[in-house]
Write an enzyme that holds these catalytic residues in place. Structure first.
Site, PDB file in Angstrom:
ATOM      1  N   ASN A  62       0.880  -1.177   0.000  1.00 31.68           N
ATOM      2  CA  ASN A  62       0.000   0.000   0.000  1.00 31.68           C
ATOM      3  C   ASN A  62       0.912   1.220   0.000  1.00 31.68           C
ATOM      4  OD1 ASN A  62      -1.789   2.057   0.429  1.00 31.68           O
ATOM      5  ND2 ASN A  62      -2.414   1.398   2.489  1.00 31.68           N
ATOM      6  N   LYS A  67       0.067   4.233  -0.178  1.00 35.72           N
ATOM      7  CA  LYS A  67      -0.547   5.416   0.457  1.00 35.72           C
ATOM      8  C   LYS A  67      -0.300   6.648  -0.422  1.00 35.72           C
ATOM      9  CE  LYS A  67      -0.173   3.045   4.836  1.00 35.72           C
ATOM     10  NZ  LYS A  67      -0.049   3.095   6.277  1.00 35.72           N
ATOM     11  N   HIS A 106      -9.586   1.415   4.779  1.00 35.04           N
ATOM     12  CA  HIS A 106      -8.309   1.481   5.507  1.00 35.04           C
ATOM     13  C   HIS A 106      -8.508   2.349   6.752  1.00 35.04           C
ATOM     14  CE1 HIS A 106      -4.180   2.386   6.530  1.00 35.04           C
ATOM     15  NE2 HIS A 106      -3.836   1.340   5.810  1.00 35.04           N
ATOM     16  N   GLU A 113      -6.795   4.574   8.010  1.00 34.89           N
ATOM     17  CA  GLU A 113      -6.512   6.007   7.809  1.00 34.89           C
ATOM     18  C   GLU A 113      -7.735   6.708   7.211  1.00 34.89           C
ATOM     19  OE1 GLU A 113      -2.904   5.417   5.623  1.00 34.89           O
ATOM     20  OE2 GLU A 113      -1.947   4.692   7.459  1.00 34.89           O
ATOM     21  N   GLU A 130      -5.650  -5.060  10.099  1.00 40.97           N
ATOM     22  CA  GLU A 130      -4.606  -4.070  10.353  1.00 40.97           C
ATOM     23  C   GLU A 130      -4.854  -3.406  11.704  1.00 40.97           C
ATOM     24  OE1 GLU A 130      -2.532  -2.784   6.485  1.00 40.97           O
ATOM     25  OE2 GLU A 130      -4.100  -1.348   6.930  1.00 40.97           O
ATOM     26  N   GLY A 180       2.547   1.822  10.847  1.00 41.28           N
ATOM     27  CA  GLY A 180       3.521   2.907  10.772  1.00 41.28           C
ATOM     28  C   GLY A 180       4.256   3.162  12.077  1.00 41.28           C
ATOM     29  N   SER A 186       3.320  -2.579  10.188  1.00 37.58           N
ATOM     30  CA  SER A 186       4.765  -2.729  10.407  1.00 37.58           C
ATOM     31  C   SER A 186       5.306  -4.092   9.986  1.00 37.58           C
ATOM     32  CB  SER A 186       5.134  -2.409  11.862  1.00 37.58           C
ATOM     33  OG  SER A 186       4.814  -1.060  12.150  1.00 37.58           O
TER      34      SER A 186
END
Ligand code: 13P
Length: 258
Positions: free
Chosen positions: A9, A11, A100, A102, A170, A176, A216
């Site tokens: 991904n 992003k 996602h 985010e 996730e 991250g 991660s």
């Protein structure tokens, strides 16, 4: 047999100018033709809208799939700034990330919009990679299973057949942060997800569904994650940006798949 899927991904990263070197670098580092190992490992990148066409062109010969990172659930209309599944299909995109964390966290994505998007993608023949996962506060409060189940059931209740739906687990606290879930922590939640799919959609659907881990994941931990019985691949952020790191992860996935 579920074929392992290693999905990068990107992003909000990369430009079209950077793509040729990226794919050339990946191919050099891999030293194998992905087309020859498709029955063991599939590779995919989720790219920003402006990169999709170029990425499709460059990835196609390597049998690497390209996904969008979001979509609208409606066909068309007065939704300034949105992209429909028909528009993605128009340029040859066959997969899309949905929900996602985010997007849930920063752009108001809800269980309902994630379900509507997943349903629309399946009806268009576009593979949804739908994301679920708990925050740190939720994990600390022992709510991981409740949260994941709520997110998952919103989707499963909306679709009649899971088709080629892919679920990505996730955990938000692992994204991250450099702090991946341990393989045992991830396996526990993956097994739980498969059990929820089993209860809702039956044994065959549960056995066929691919469940990816994201948060991660990197060249050092991917092999151990992928040896878990219910972890069918990875959704990789940071480590998918560099061809050498991602090539290492693909090679590790291939070894596990043997
Ligand atoms: P990182 O691999 O950078 O933690 O990101 C994970 C992710 O969000 C993939 O969708």
């Amino acid at each position: 047999m579920r074929v392992k899927l290693l999905a990068g991904n990107w992003k909000m990263n990369k430009t079209n100018a950077e793509l040729p070197a990226f794919f050339a670098g990946l191919s050099t580092e891999l030293r194998i033709e992905l087309a020859a190992v498709q029955d063991k490992v599939e590779v995919l990148f989720a790219a920003s809208y402006t990169l999709l066409q170029k990425a499709l062109e460059l990835a196609g010969p390597h049998k690497i799939r390209i996904a969008a990172q979001n979509c609208h659930w409606l066909e068309s209309g007065a939704y300034t700034g949105e992209i429909s599944l028909g528009m993605l299909q128009d340029i040859g995109v066959r997969a899309v990330l949905i929900g996602h964390s985010e997007r849930r966290q920063y752009y108001g994505e809800t269980d309902q919009s994630v379900a509507a998007k997943t349903k629309a993608a399946l009806s268009k023949g576009i593979t949804p990679i739908t994301c679920v996962g708990e925050t740190l506060e939720e994990r600390k409060a022992n709510k991981t299973e409740a949260v994941v189940q709520r997110q998952l059931l919103a989707v499963l209740n909306a679709v009649e057949q899971p088709g080629d739906l892919i679920i990505a687990y996730e955990p938000v606290w692992a994204i991250g942060t450099g702090h991946s879930a341990s393989s045992a922590e991830a396996q526990d939640v993956h097994a739980f997800i498969r059990q929820v799919v089993h209860q809702k959609m039956g044994k065959n659907a549960a056995a066929a569904m691919r469940i990816l881990y994201g948060g991660s994941a990197n060249p050092a931990n991917i092999a151990e994650l992928l040896t878990q019985p219910d972890i069918d691949g990875g959704l990789v952020g940071g480590a998918s940006l560099k061809p050498d790191d991602f090539a290492k992860m693909i090679r590790a996935a291939l070894e596990v798949a043997h």
